[in-house]
Design an enzyme around this catalytic site. Structure first.
Site, short mmCIF file in Angstrom:
data_model
loop_
_atom_site.label_atom_id
_atom_site.label_comp_id
_atom_site.label_asym_id
_atom_site.label_seq_id
_atom_site.Cartn_x
_atom_site.Cartn_y
_atom_site.Cartn_z
N ASP A 146 0.84 -1.19 0.00
CA ASP A 146 0.00 0.00 0.00
C ASP A 146 0.88 1.25 0.00
OD1 ASP A 146 -2.46 1.23 -0.09
OD2 ASP A 146 -2.59 1.44 2.08
N TYR A 180 1.14 5.79 -0.60
CA TYR A 180 0.79 7.01 0.13
C TYR A 180 1.02 8.16 -0.84
CZ TYR A 180 0.98 9.67 4.62
OH TYR A 180 0.75 10.49 5.69
N HIS A 194 -3.78 14.17 1.13
CA HIS A 194 -3.93 13.19 2.21
C HIS A 194 -2.65 13.13 3.04
CE1 HIS A 194 -5.05 9.56 4.36
NE2 HIS A 194 -3.89 9.04 4.02
N ARG A 220 2.13 14.38 13.12
CA ARG A 220 3.47 14.93 13.37
C ARG A 220 3.52 16.47 13.43
NH1 ARG A 220 4.14 10.82 9.71
NH2 ARG A 220 3.92 12.27 8.00
N GLU A 244 -10.19 4.01 4.08
CA GLU A 244 -9.33 4.75 3.17
C GLU A 244 -9.78 4.43 1.75
OE1 GLU A 244 -5.15 4.15 4.13
OE2 GLU A 244 -5.29 5.64 5.74
N GLU A 257 -9.24 4.11 -1.92
CA GLU A 257 -8.07 3.90 -2.77
C GLU A 257 -8.45 3.16 -4.05
OE1 GLU A 257 -4.52 2.45 -0.91
OE2 GLU A 257 -5.15 3.08 1.10
N ASP A 288 -8.84 0.44 2.42
CA ASP A 288 -7.81 0.04 3.38
C ASP A 288 -8.28 0.44 4.77
OD1 ASP A 288 -5.34 -0.72 4.45
OD2 ASP A 288 -4.46 1.25 4.08
N ARG A 304 -7.21 3.95 13.69
CA ARG A 304 -6.37 5.15 13.90
C ARG A 304 -5.75 5.22 15.28
NH1 ARG A 304 -5.38 6.06 8.75
NH2 ARG A 304 -7.22 6.71 7.56
N GLN A 358 -3.00 2.78 15.29
CA GLN A 358 -1.97 3.34 14.41
C GLN A 358 -1.14 4.41 15.13
OE1 GLN A 358 -3.64 4.96 10.81
NE2 GLN A 358 -1.67 5.38 9.86
N TYR A 372 2.76 3.69 15.33
CA TYR A 372 3.19 4.29 14.05
C TYR A 372 4.70 4.49 13.94
CZ TYR A 372 2.19 7.29 9.98
OH TYR A 372 2.07 7.81 8.73
N LYS A 412 -3.49 -1.84 10.31
CA LYS A 412 -3.93 -2.07 8.93
C LYS A 412 -4.23 -3.54 8.67
CE LYS A 412 -3.03 2.21 7.49
NZ LYS A 412 -3.92 3.07 6.70
N THR A 416 -8.78 -5.55 4.27
CA THR A 416 -8.73 -4.63 3.13
C THR A 416 -9.75 -5.15 2.15
OG1 THR A 416 -6.38 -4.20 3.47
CG2 THR A 416 -7.26 -3.70 1.29
N THR A 454 -4.54 6.62 -0.02
CA THR A 454 -5.82 7.31 0.10
C THR A 454 -5.90 8.46 -0.88
OG1 THR A 454 -5.76 6.79 2.43
CG2 THR A 454 -7.37 8.42 1.76
N GLU A 501 -9.29 12.64 8.09
CA GLU A 501 -9.14 13.96 7.49
C GLU A 501 -10.44 14.75 7.55
OE1 GLU A 501 -7.12 14.06 3.46
OE2 GLU A 501 -7.28 11.93 3.91
CA CA Z 1 -3.79 3.12 2.80
#
Ligand code: CA
Length: 406
Positions: A124, A126, A131, A140, A195, A197, A229, A233, A236, A240, A249, A253, A340, A354
């Site tokens: 997967d 990014y 996104h 972050r 997500e 995708e 996906d 969160r 995650q 992460y 994850k 899926t 995403t 988001e």
């Molecule tokens: Ca993803």
């Protein structure tokens, strides 16, 4: 010049395929695996019917080395791109308007649709800048939102093929570790997300150590599916750093059952956003690599967001070229998630993280308030490309959340 070159609807013997708004006109011809209370086998969607390709081959209408009798398209894909083109021409002729042989057709409403491929491996990426920036801010902060390498190469992670399921399969809310006041807390995920995708399906092998040019990589892509996906969160956020997604994850899926071929999307090829810096030569494209493809998602039947695949910073071909650059061999049946797909505005976001800005700004769904996905909620993805008098659809990609098993 045929209708396809002229860009219009190619009329079919199957009347429903000529109806305005039909997702599966003769221009589309997506491949899938279906059954009607018997053995799963390969088929192609046309209007509201499925053409039984195994029966077609048994009856001498097409020739594919017996691969259509299998419960997966891997064998057919492995017959190489020249055979994909030959089969598309043969099926177009078979289903074109006018007289023809009797066809083994099954009403789609009577069929069960299965995973169209045996997923060899799942990666997967990014690749939507909006996104990546939005999520980077939440995890972050805005200063470090977009990592410095992001505009130089497609970033991804190696996922699990074993957790890929077909549309309609229920998804169980995961249990896991989340951050608490004094270390980890065990419990059901409270920030379950989707997500939106596009999944690229690799239809050709590459050798270990073989680098792929972007054009060569594109030739290896058989087609595309919708891909959700599912993401935990809160799990995650705790796991992460420093290695990235793992259990957040792994809950599942979901992919759509019909593979829309690269050939069907060819008329919709388009360029992506302007680049902030030139790419290294191995990632440079000789022609635009994205598609003008509308995508969106629904929650409990309400349309939540709609965006376009043309916002992506990297194409699937660039992702595949990067995937192989250090020597990784690719296999028939590899699935590459696009990452995403989000546009710049709230109604173009491909994830609740988001849309609700990390849960701070809830949304209303059919009169109920949501920040993340609740038990019993159904998420659906949709996509279509709009041609001149026809559309290329993907069919549904849905999943409903079951309560956690505590
Ligand atoms: Ca993803």
């Amino acid at each position: 010049m045929g209708n396809e070159e002229a860009g219009g609807l190619i009329r079919s013997r199957i009347a429903s395929a000529n109806a305005p708004g039909c997702e599966f006109p003769l221009n589309n011809l997506p491949y899938g695996v279906f059954s009607v209370g018997d053995a799963p086998r390969c088929g192609v969607a046309i209007g509201d019917m499925i053409l039984d390709l195994a029966a077609c081959e048994a009856g001498g209408l097409v020739e594919a080395g017996g691969t259509f009798a299998a419960p997966e398209l891997n064998g057919f894909m492995a017959r190489r791109p020249a055979e994909w083109a030959r089969m598309r021409a043969a099926l177009t002729a078979l289903l074109a308007e006018g007289e023809g042989p009797a066809l083994p057709l099954v009403p789609m409403a009577a069929a069960r649709l299965h995973l169209p491929i045996r997923v060899s491996e799942f990666t997967d990426f990014y690749a939507s800048r909006h996104h990546a920036f939005n999520v980077g801010c939440l995890f972050r902060g805005p200063e470090n939102a977009l990592p410095p390498q992001w505009t130089h190469m497609p970033i991804g992670y190696n996922g699990r093929a074993s957790s890929v399921v077909v549309s309609g399969t229920p998804i169980r809310r995961p249990m896991g570790q989340v951050r608490g006041e004094d270390g980890p807390v065990w419990g059901p995920c409270r920030r379950l997300d989707l997500e939106l995708e596009l999944g690229a399906i690799v239809g050709s092998d590459s050798r270990m150590g073989q680098r792929l040019g972007v054009d060569q990589a594109e030739e290896m892509i058989f087609g595309y599916v919708l891909l959700n996906d599912w993401s935990a969160r809160d799990i995650q956020a705790w796991e992460y750093q420093p290695l990235g997604p793992f259990q957040s994850k792994a809950l599942g899926t979901t992919i759509s059952p019909w593979i829309v071929t690269r050939a069907a999307l060819e008329p919709f090829r388009c360029a992506g956003p302007e680049r902030t810096n030139p790419l290294l030569p191995y990632l440079r494209e000789t022609r635009p690599g994205l598609y003008d493809l509308t995508l969106g998602w629904t929650m409990n039947g309400q349309r939540m967001a709609q965006t376009n695949y043309n916002v992506m910073y990297y194409s699937s071909a660039q992702q595949l070229a990067h995937h192989a650059v250090s020597g990784c061999p690719m296999r028939v049946g590899d699935l590459l998630g696009s990452g995403t797909i989000s546009g710049p505005t709230r109604d173009q976001t491909g994830a609740l993280l988001e849309m609700t800005q990390g849960g701070r700004n809830p949304v209303e769904v059919n009169g109920e308030v949501r920040t993340f996905i609740e038990d019993g909620d159904e998420i659906g993805l949709f996509a279509h490309a709009a041609g001149d008098g026809y559309r290329i659809g993907f069919g549904p990609c849905t999943g409903t959340i079951l309560p956690a098993e505590e």
